[in-house]
Design an enzyme around this catalytic site. Structure first.
Site, PDB file in Angstrom:
ATOM      1  CD  GLN A  35      65.338  45.911  34.919  1.00 47.52           C
ATOM      2  OE1 GLN A  35      64.952  45.317  35.912  1.00 47.52           O
ATOM      3  NE2 GLN A  35      64.533  46.649  34.174  1.00 47.52           N
ATOM      4  NE  ARG A  92      62.043  42.697  44.361  1.00 49.14           N
ATOM      5  CZ  ARG A  92      61.493  42.425  43.194  1.00 49.14           C
ATOM      6  NH1 ARG A  92      60.649  43.287  42.636  1.00 49.14           N
ATOM      7  NH2 ARG A  92      61.766  41.308  42.563  1.00 49.14           N
ATOM      8  CG  HIS A 137      64.897  40.915  38.779  1.00 47.09           C
ATOM      9  ND1 HIS A 137      64.143  41.645  39.679  1.00 47.09           N
ATOM     10  CD2 HIS A 137      64.403  41.220  37.564  1.00 47.09           C
ATOM     11  CE1 HIS A 137      63.239  42.366  39.021  1.00 47.09           C
ATOM     12  NE2 HIS A 137      63.385  42.121  37.727  1.00 47.09           N
ATOM     13  CG  ASN A 182      61.175  39.757  39.567  1.00 44.62           C
ATOM     14  OD1 ASN A 182      60.508  40.450  40.338  1.00 44.62           O
ATOM     15  ND2 ASN A 182      61.174  39.967  38.249  1.00 44.62           N
ATOM     16  CD  GLU A 183      57.666  40.505  36.810  1.00 44.31           C
ATOM     17  OE1 GLU A 183      58.066  40.366  35.642  1.00 44.31           O
ATOM     18  OE2 GLU A 183      57.209  41.575  37.245  1.00 44.31           O
ATOM     19  CG  ASN A 314      56.848  42.393  40.679  1.00 46.26           C
ATOM     20  OD1 ASN A 314      56.947  42.720  41.860  1.00 46.26           O
ATOM     21  ND2 ASN A 314      57.868  41.931  39.979  1.00 46.26           N
ATOM     22  CE1 TYR A 316      55.794  48.293  36.800  1.00 51.32           C
ATOM     23  CE2 TYR A 316      55.531  45.912  37.000  1.00 51.32           C
ATOM     24  CZ  TYR A 316      56.310  47.044  37.134  1.00 51.32           C
ATOM     25  OH  TYR A 316      57.598  46.947  37.602  1.00 51.32           O
ATOM     26  CD  GLU A 386      59.303  44.674  39.560  1.00 52.24           C
ATOM     27  OE1 GLU A 386      58.759  44.976  38.461  1.00 52.24           O
ATOM     28  OE2 GLU A 386      60.225  43.845  39.648  1.00 52.24           O
ATOM     29  CD1 TRP A 435      59.954  49.430  37.186  1.00 54.47           C
ATOM     30  CD2 TRP A 435      61.030  48.117  38.647  1.00 54.47           C
ATOM     31  NE1 TRP A 435      61.044  48.911  36.540  1.00 54.47           N
ATOM     32  CE2 TRP A 435      61.723  48.097  37.416  1.00 54.47           C
ATOM     33  CE3 TRP A 435      61.530  47.373  39.719  1.00 54.47           C
ATOM     34  CZ2 TRP A 435      62.889  47.347  37.235  1.00 54.47           C
ATOM     35  CZ3 TRP A 435      62.683  46.631  39.524  1.00 54.47           C
ATOM     36  CH2 TRP A 435      63.346  46.618  38.298  1.00 54.47           C
ATOM     37  CD  GLU A 442      62.355  49.124  32.585  1.00 49.75           C
ATOM     38  OE1 GLU A 442      61.802  48.030  32.444  1.00 49.75           O
ATOM     39  OE2 GLU A 442      62.563  49.644  33.695  1.00 49.75           O
ATOM     40  CD1 TRP A 443      63.046  44.047  31.960  1.00 46.23           C
ATOM     41  CD2 TRP A 443      64.981  42.936  31.827  1.00 46.23           C
ATOM     42  NE1 TRP A 443      63.461  43.785  33.242  1.00 46.23           N
ATOM     43  CE2 TRP A 443      64.637  43.103  33.200  1.00 46.23           C
ATOM     44  CE3 TRP A 443      66.164  42.270  31.509  1.00 46.23           C
ATOM     45  CZ2 TRP A 443      65.447  42.621  34.233  1.00 46.23           C
ATOM     46  CZ3 TRP A 443      66.970  41.780  32.531  1.00 46.23           C
ATOM     47  CH2 TRP A 443      66.606  41.966  33.877  1.00 46.23           C
ATOM     48  CG  PHE A 451      59.213  51.706  34.190  1.00 51.48           C
ATOM     49  CD1 PHE A 451      57.925  51.470  34.660  1.00 51.48           C
ATOM     50  CD2 PHE A 451      59.572  51.165  32.970  1.00 51.48           C
ATOM     51  CE1 PHE A 451      57.017  50.715  33.935  1.00 51.48           C
ATOM     52  CE2 PHE A 451      58.665  50.404  32.226  1.00 51.48           C
ATOM     53  CZ  PHE A 451      57.389  50.185  32.715  1.00 51.48           C
TER      54      PHE A 451
END
Length: 493
Positions: A35, A92, A137, A182-183, A314, A316, A386, A435, A442-443, A451
């Site tokens: 990213q 991070r 990630h 990650n995730e 993480n 949100y 995050e 984050w 952003e993907w 963000f």
């Protein structure tokens, strides 16, 4: 349910302060390699699945990619300097697997890749910022996907362990907090089910997401074992796993809604934490998935047993959950028999909305998530790895308007206060990472969402400009009162 709806039972703090947190509590910012780094074809880097995924421009909302991203590969010193001036104590970041092993196989390490991360880590430490390194990630070396199916192959576990060992050996004398993956849920479901994330596989959605998750979990445990056996005694660091979780709150007092809510949490957190803490996947997953859920051998169970030093969360947003018999979506969502709801029947929403369609501002949800993890999993060490919200990238905003992100300031005040409350409740939370540090790629949404605490001017040399949220954080971290510091400025130098 009135309390759940408005959060009144959570007794929100009127104003959160740095002094509300224990001594030693870490406040940091987060990003990930694909990213922010850019430099796709520099430093001997191999292609990742995201490099190739973005070549099909229709995969990304604005048809963009991370080939340059926000160019942290060349601008890391500037970024570290800005972090330090803002007062953050930790960063991070993620290490790009194909920047270390271009083909992913572990036979030849890239000296240039190692040098880049050594320079980044050393720069952080020189400024008093602790490095928190994520090994994976989402940027799997493309060769591992193309040659053996990536996370669908059990061989990936061995290759990830080799990669982890190389990182521990090269950076572990200075990095004391490691995140393996990650995730994993996002990779499994959106990478191998829905197909909106790299590698964009959606061939057998009733099998492959669970296989990808299974291999990620075993890869985490294998890396953990390598660290424990070869590095823990001399380096003294911790190794954790980062999971994403929306809080799930029952939509009504009906028993079926309460059970659906428990099921939803099992399909998010239990999927990864139950095998580590309790020796198998959640019973509800076993019951509903049957043979589609991979079995854990006795050897797997031994490898996984308590293979975690901390849980990274993480978080949100939150949703109300109701039971439905035939939900829409891929197999993963159908078998959960639940619906995620943002509004009450009277039209009142669970919270104010951010830019992304999925992101509502619900501060009390993070407190409940942290308390759930503490209660369910023997009160482990937790880092909020995050937390943040996005705004739309706007063609018409002036720079001063773009920097005045008041809604984000309110988001952080609410969520950080809720983290402080969870600590008072007894959750062992050790740190919080916003984050993200910078606006970035952003993907699947490309550069359409921002963000960042720091605005990146994509049209003017990727210059960095701290937003109001960054300045609020700076005052918060320095223990200064808002009203006395309305004119705080950060000289980027």
């Amino acid at each position: 349910m009135a309390n759940a709806k408005n959060g009144s039972c959570d007794g929100a703090l009127k104003e959160v302060r740095r002094s509300d947190f224990p001594e030693g509590f870490v406040f940091g910012v987060a990003t990930s390699a694909y990213q922010v780094e850019g430099a796709r074809r520099e430093g001997g880097k191999g292609d990742s699945i995201w490099d190739v995924f973005c070549e099909k421009k229709e995969n990304i909302m604005d048809r963009s990619n991370g080939e340059i991203a926000v160019d942290q590969y060349h601008r890391y010193k500037e970024d570290v300097e800005l972090m330090a001036k803002l007062g953050f104590g930790a960063y991070r970041f993620s290490i790009s697997w194909p920047r270390i092993f271009p083909d992913g196989l572990g036979t030849k390490i890239s000296a240039e890749g190692v040098a880049y991360y050594n320079n980044l880590i050393d720069s952080l430490l020189e400024k008093g910022i602790q490095p928190y390194a994520t090994l994976y990630h989402w940027d799997l070396p493309y060769n591992l996907h193309n040659s053996m199916g990536g996370w669908l192959s059990e061989k990936i576990v061995e290759y990830f362990a080799l990669y982890a060992e190389a990182c521990f050996a090269n950076f572990g004398d200075r990095v004391k907090h490691w995140i393996t993956i990650n995730e994993p849920l996002q990779t499994a479901v959106n990478g191998y089910g829905v197909g909106i994330f790299a590698p964009g596989v959606r061939e057998d959605t009733s099998i492959e997401p669970y296989l990808a998750a299974h291999h990620q979990l075993l890869a985490h445990a294998a890396a953990y074992a390598v660290y424990k056996e070869k590095f823990k005694a001399t380096q003294g660091g911790d190794v954790g796993l980062v999971l994403d979780c929306e809080w799930a709150e029952a939509f009504s007092d009906k028993e079926e809604d309460k059970i659906a809510t428990e099921r939803r949490l099992d399909f998010q957190l239990g999927w990864y934490l139950d095998p580590i803490f309790y020796g198998d996947y959640p019973a509800v997953m076993r019951q509903r998935l049957g043979d589609k859920l991979p079995k854990l051998s006795e050897k797997d169970k031994e490898l996984l047993s308590n293979a975690i030093d901390f849980v990274g969360l993480n978080h949100y947003t939150s949703r109300f959950i109701s039971h439905v018999q035939k939900p829409r979506g891929i197999h993963f969502y159908q078998v959960q028999e639940m619906e995620r709801i943002a509004k009450w029947n009277n039209g009142e929403v669970i919270g104010d909305k951010a830019a992304s369609e999925w992101l509502y501002i619900v501060p009390w949800g993070i407190r409940r998530t942290l308390n759930y993890i503490a209660t369910r999993y023997r009160n482990p060490k937790i880092y909020v790895t995050e937390n943040g919200m996005d705004e739309e990238d706007s063609e018409i905003s002036t720079l001063s308007e773009a920097l005045n992100d008041i809604k984000r300031v309110g988001y952080f005040k609410g969520y950080i206060a809720a983290v402080a409350q969870a600590i008072r409740d007894g959750a062992d939370v050790r740190g919080y990472f916003a984050w993200s540090f910078l606006d970035n790629f952003e993907w699947a949404q490309g550069y359409t969402k921002r963000f960042g605490l720091v605005y990146v001017d994509y049209k003017n040399g990727l210059t960095r400009h701290p937003k109001a949220s960054a300045l609020w954080f700076s005052r918060f971290l320095k223990g200064e009162d808002d009203e006395d510091n309305n004119n705080t400025e950060i000289n980027k130098g």
